[in-house]
Design a protein around this motif. Structure first.
Motif, PDB file in Angstrom:
ATOM      1  N   ILE A 118       0.831  -1.208   0.000  1.00  0.00           N
ATOM      2  CA  ILE A 118       0.000   0.000   0.000  1.00  0.00           C
ATOM      3  C   ILE A 118       0.860   1.249   0.000  1.00  0.00           C
ATOM      4  O   ILE A 118       2.045   1.199   0.331  1.00  0.00           O
TER       5      ILE A 118
ATOM      6  N   GLN B 106       0.844   3.843   1.926  1.00  0.00           N
ATOM      7  CA  GLN B 106       1.370   4.277   3.232  1.00  0.00           C
ATOM      8  C   GLN B 106       2.363   3.263   3.786  1.00  0.00           C
ATOM      9  O   GLN B 106       2.786   3.376   4.929  1.00  0.00           O
ATOM     10  N   ILE B 107       2.700   2.281   2.979  1.00  0.00           N
ATOM     11  CA  ILE B 107       3.694   1.258   3.273  1.00  0.00           C
ATOM     12  C   ILE B 107       3.228   0.332   4.386  1.00  0.00           C
ATOM     13  O   ILE B 107       3.118  -0.863   4.206  1.00  0.00           O
ATOM     14  N   GLY B 108       2.954   0.899   5.586  1.00  0.00           N
ATOM     15  CA  GLY B 108       2.376   0.075   6.647  1.00  0.00           C
ATOM     16  C   GLY B 108       3.321  -0.968   7.215  1.00  0.00           C
ATOM     17  O   GLY B 108       2.909  -2.073   7.552  1.00  0.00           O
ATOM     18  N   LEU B 109       4.602  -0.636   7.330  1.00  0.00           N
ATOM     19  CA  LEU B 109       5.495  -1.536   8.062  1.00  0.00           C
ATOM     20  C   LEU B 109       5.137  -1.441   9.537  1.00  0.00           C
ATOM     21  O   LEU B 109       4.801  -0.370  10.028  1.00  0.00           O
ATOM     22  N   PHE B 110       5.247  -2.564  10.260  1.00  0.00           N
ATOM     23  CA  PHE B 110       4.891  -2.549  11.679  1.00  0.00           C
ATOM     24  C   PHE B 110       6.054  -1.969  12.467  1.00  0.00           C
ATOM     25  O   PHE B 110       7.141  -2.555  12.504  1.00  0.00           O
ATOM     26  N   PRO B 111       5.850  -0.808  13.112  1.00  0.00           N
ATOM     27  CA  PRO B 111       6.977  -0.108  13.740  1.00  0.00           C
ATOM     28  C   PRO B 111       7.565  -0.843  14.931  1.00  0.00           C
ATOM     29  O   PRO B 111       8.704  -0.590  15.323  1.00  0.00           O
TER      30      PRO B 111
END
Lengths: 386, 216
Positions: free
Chosen positions: A85, A87-92
Motif C-alpha cells: 500500500i 502508506q507502506i504500513g510496516l509494523f513499527p
C-alpha cells in the motif's frame, strides 16, 4: 492470472446508494502487470481492494489462477496475495527482519527458513542484509521502507500481487529508481500484478496493460501503446494527455524503427561519397566506418561537392550514437541535445547496425495512429449517410 | 523536628503500613488492569457501547470515596465483609476502570489505519492483529493509564483506613483523632513519597514494555 467477472460494489451512503464499481470485467494474464488508472473516485482502488476483500464486493466473482475465490477463507486468500500500500504500513514495533518474515511466520514456516528468506529478499530489493535486518522501520528512509514493503509482500512467494499506489509517496528521483528496480525484479519473478496508479507516466512505464476507469466503469483496457495510439473516447484522450505521442516514445525501442544505412570507408574518395549520398537520397551527410564496421565520423554533402580527395581526410567527428535497445525518448532527447536529425546505431561491440532518423520515428508513430486510413473512410461515410 | 523524631522512631511501623498500603493498591489496580484492558479493547468494536461504558466509568469516578465505602457496607455485610480489605480493593478497582479503559480504548483506536489495513491485507486474523500489532503499539498509552490509576488510588487508599483496611491512612486518621500532627504529617508525607516512587517505578516498567521500534 486474475480474472474479474461482473465485479460490482455499491456503497450504501446516507444520500443513497453509490456505485463505486459497476460490472467490471477484465483479465490479467499470468506474469503481467496491469495498471488500474483513473482520476480519484473512479473505482480503481475499490476494484483492487475487492480482490483481497479489504472491501467486500456487492456482487460478481474473482478468479485467481482459474480458481473462484468466492468460497475461500479470507485469511487464507490474503496470505496468498502480496499486498503493498501507498502508506507502506510496516509494523513499527518489529524489526525489518520480522516485518519481512511475518507472512511466512503466519504460515507456520520454521524460524531458520523464514530468516533465510528475509535475507534473500533484502538482497533482492538491493538493501544490505547485514545493515538492515535488525533495524526498525523508523530508521529507514521512505524509499527504503517501501522496498521493505515490497519485500514483505513477496515473502511467501505469492503468485499474485496487489499494489495500491505503491510508489506514490516517494520523491520523484527515488521513485524512478525504485520503479526501475521493481521492473528488473518483475522480469525475473513474473508475478501477476494489479497496480493502482493515477500517474499516466508510471502506468506507461510499468504496465503490460492499462485499465482506464471512470465513474466506476472500466472504459478502456489495452496495452500502453494501443491506449496511447487509439484512445477510445474523449475522456481517455484527455486523460492520457496532449503529449501522448511523446509518451509513446518511451514504449518504442530503436530497433523497431531502425533503418539500414549505407556508409563510406576512409580510403573511399569524396566523389564516391557524393555518389552514394545522391543514390540514397541522404540530405546532408554519409556515415564513415572503419574496417571493423565501427562508425568513426561522417562526410558532409557540401564538403563532398566542393572538395576532392579521400573521405578519411575530410570528415567530421560523430557527436553521439544510439543502441538498438534504447527507447525513443532517449533518442529524441539526444537528437535535440546534439541538434541532429539522425543517429547511427551500434551494438555492444560498437559495430554499426543501422541508423535512426527523425523521419523514421515520425513515420512509425504516425503509421499506428492511422493504421487503416483507407478503412476508416467508408465507415465515416457510412455514419454520415446513416 | 517532632515529626522527624516520630518518623525515625517508628520506622518499622511506617514500613509495615507502607507495604500494606502498596499491596492493597497493587492488588486492586492489578485486577483493574485485568478487567479494564479487555473491556477497553472490546469496546473499540462498537462506538455506541464504547460511549456508554466510558460514561459509566466516568460516573463511578465522581462518587466520593467515603460515600462509596458507605454504600458498600450494607451490601458487603451480607457476606460478612462490610468493612476492611474487600471494600477497599473493590473501591480502588472501580476507580481504576476509567483511566485504564479510556487509555486502552484510545490507544487501540489510534493505531494508524494504514497499519491495520496492512495487517489485514497480509492475512492476519483479528486476534493476531491485536497480539502482534495493536497491543504492542498501544502499550505506552495503556501503561500511562495504569500509572494514573495507581497514583490516584494511593491517595484514595489512605481514606480506606476509616473502614479498617489498614495502610498509611491509619497514621493520618490517628493523627486527626488524637490531635497529633506528627502522625498526621508523617502519614501524609509517606503517602506522597509512595505515590512518587510508584509512578517512577511504573514509568520504568512502561519503558521496558514498550517495543524498541516505537520507544522515543
Amino acid at each position: 492470472m486474475i480474472r474479474i467477472d461482473n465485479l460490482t460494489k455499491i456503497f450504501e451512503t446516507p444520500n443513497g446508494p453509490v456505485t463505486a464499481a459497476d460490472h467490471i470485467n477484465m483479465e490479467v494474464p499470468e506474469g503481467e502487470i496491469c495498471v488500474l488508472l483513473g482520476p480519484s473516485g473512479c473505482g480503481k482502488t475499490t476494484t483492487l481492494k475487492m480482490i483481497n476483500r479489504i472491501i467486500p464486493s456487492t456482487s460478481g466473482r474473482i478468479y485467481i489462477n482459474g480458481e473462484d475465490t468466492t468460497g475461500m477463507d479470507t485469511v487464507e486468500l490474503r496470505r496468498n496475495i502480496g499486498y503493498v500500500i501507498q502508506q507502506i504500513g510496516l509494523f513499527p514495533n518489529m524489526t525489518i527482519e520480522e516485518n519481512i518474515a511475518i507472512v511466512p511466520k503466519l504460515l507456520g514456516w520454521e524460524a531458520s527458513r523464514y530468516k533465510a528468506r528475509a535475507k534473500e529478499l533484502l538482497d533482492l530489493v538491493a538493501l544490505d542484509p547485514g545493515t538492515f535486518l535488525k533495524r526498525y522501520p523508523r530508521e529507514l528512509s521512505g524509499g527504503q521502507q517501501q522496498r521493505i514493503g515490497v519485500a514483505r509482500a513477496l515473502a511467501a512467494d505469492p503468485p499474485v500481487m496487489l499494489m495500491d499506489e505503491p510508489f506514490g509517496a516517494i520523491d520523484p528521483i527515488n521513485r524512478e529508481v525504485i520503479q526501475d528496480e521493481f521492473m528488473k525484479m518483475q522480469q525475473e519473478l513474473r508475478k501477476t500484478i494489479m497496480f493502482v496508479s493515477h500517474d499516466i507516466d508510471e502506468a506507461v512505464k510499468m504496465a503490460d496493460r492499462i485499465a482506464i476507469f471512470r465513474d466506476g466503469r472500466l472504459v478502456q483496457y489495452d496495452t500502453p501503446d494501443d491506449l496511447l495510439a487509439h484512445p477510445k473516447d474523449d475522456f481517455v484522450e484527455s486523460f492520457v494527455g496532449d503529449d501522448r505521442a511523446l509518451k509513446r516514445l518511451r514504449l518504442v525501442q530503436v530497433k523497431q524503427v531502425m533503418e539500414p544505412v549505407t556508409t563510406v570507408r576512409p580510403e573511399d574518395s569524396l566523389s564516391t561519397a557524393l555518389q552514394r549520398i545522391e543514390q540514397q537520397g541522404y540530405s546532408h551527410a554519409i556515415l564513415m566506418v572503419n574496417e571493423r564496421q565501427q562508425p568513426i565520423g561522417y562526410v558532409s554533402r557540401s564538403v563532398a561537392q566542393t572538395t576532392s580527395g579521400l573521405c578519411g581526410e575530410h570528415y567530421f567527428g560523430l557527436k553521439t550514437e544510439a543502441s538498438p535497445e534504447d527507447d525513443l525518448r532517449k533518442v529524441a532527447s539526444l537528437m535535440f541535445t546534439h541538434d541532429t536529425t539522425w543517429l547511427p546505431c551500434t551494438d555492444a561491440n560498437g559495430t554499426l547496425v543501422g541508423q535512426v532518423t527523425q523521419r523514421g520515428i515520425t513515420h512509425y508513430l504516425g503509421a499506428t495512429y492511422h493504421p487503416d486510413a483507407l478503412g476508416t473512410l467508408p465507415r465515416q461515410l457510412h455514419k454520415v449517410s446513416a | 523536628m517532632d515529626t522527624f523524631d516520630f518518623l525515625t522512631g517508628n520506622i518499622d511501623l511506617i514500613l509495615k503500613l507502607t507495604v500494606e498500603h502498596l499491596s492493597l493498591v497493587a492488588v486492586a489496580v492489578g485486577l483493574a488492569t485485568l478487567t479494564g484492558v479487555p473491556i477497553g479493547i472490546a469496546i473499540t468494536q462498537n462506538e455506541r457501547v464504547a460511549r456508554v461504558v466510558l460514561y459509566l466509568a466516568s460516573i463511578i469516578i465522581t462518587i466520593p470515596s467515603i460515600a462509596l465505602f458507605g454504600i458498600m457496607i450494607p451490601i458487603l455485610s451480607t457476606i460478612g465483609q462490610g468493612i476492611g480489605y474487600l471494600p477497599a480493593v473493590i473501591a480502588v478497582l472501580l476507580y481504576s476502570q476509567l483511566p485504564i479503559i479510556r487509555n486502552t480504548y484510545t490507544a487501540i483506536n489510534n493505531v494508524n489505519p494504514a497499519l491495520r489495513e496492512a495487517a489485514r491485507g497480509i492475512g492476519m486474523n483479528p486476534v493476531q492483529r491485536l497480539r502482534m500489532v495493536e497491543i504492542p503499539l498501544a502499550i505506552p498509552v495503556i501503561m500511562a493509564g495504569v500509572r494514573t490509576a495507581v497514583v490516584m488510588n494511593i491517595g484514595v487508599m489512605a481514606i480506606a483506613a476509616y473502614i479498617g483496611a489498614g495502610g498509611l491512612g491509619v497514621l493520618i486518621s490517628r493523627g486527626i483523632t488524637q490531635s497529633d500532627p506528627r502522625q498526621l504529617i508523617a502519614g501524609a508525607i509517606a503517602v506522597s513519597i509512595l505515590a512518587v516512587i510508584a509512578d517512577y517505578g511504573l514509568l520504568w516498567l512502561q519503558k521496558r514494555l514498550t517495543p524498541k521500534g516505537i520507544s522515543a
